[in-house]
Write an enzyme that holds these catalytic residues in place. Structure first.
Site, mmCIF file in Angstrom:
data_model
loop_
_atom_site.group_PDB
_atom_site.id
_atom_site.type_symbol
_atom_site.label_atom_id
_atom_site.label_comp_id
_atom_site.label_asym_id
_atom_site.label_seq_id
_atom_site.Cartn_x
_atom_site.Cartn_y
_atom_site.Cartn_z
ATOM 1 C CB CYS A 1 9.967 47.398 48.235
ATOM 2 S SG CYS A 1 10.153 46.811 46.358
ATOM 3 C CB CYS B 1 10.058 49.784 45.468
ATOM 4 S SG CYS B 1 8.786 48.490 45.472
#
Length: 105
Positions: free
Chosen positions: A33, A36
């Site tokens: 991600c 993230c």
């Protein structure tokens, strides 16, 4: 205060999040991600600024049961737990000021 400790099992989640006597912010994230990875250093900074809130990370790919239990559908998702219960949720990568406001700091 300091680096954010990962939670790697149901037992750790129970002990370090649900049974904590302080509010706990859990960062639900995944290795793949991109957002993230953007929010992670921001959370690391916030974790060093206050010891009123405990910060933990949970890899959603490694912990699918916990991820499902809290209905995390996208990452990053930050859930603030108070007294063992999810109190607030913030989805997506946000700037430091927005996360600080979410935490009530």
């Amino acid at each position: 205060m300091g680096a954010i400790k990962p939670v790697s099992s149901q037992a750790e989640f129970q002990a370090e999040v649900l049974e904590s006597d302080k509010p706990v912010l859990v960062d639900f994230w995944a290795e793949w991600c991109g957002p993230c990875k953007k929010v992670s250093p921001v959370l690391e900074e916030l974790a060093t600024e206050s010891d009123a809130i405990v910060f933990r990370k949970l890899d959603t790919d490694a912990n699918p049961e916990i991820t499902r239990e809290y209905q995390v559908m996208s990452v990053p998702t930050m859930i603030l737990f108070k007294d063992g219960q999810p109190a607030q949720q913030l989805i997506g990568a946000h700037p430091k000021a927005a996360i600080r406001k979410f935490l009530g700091q």
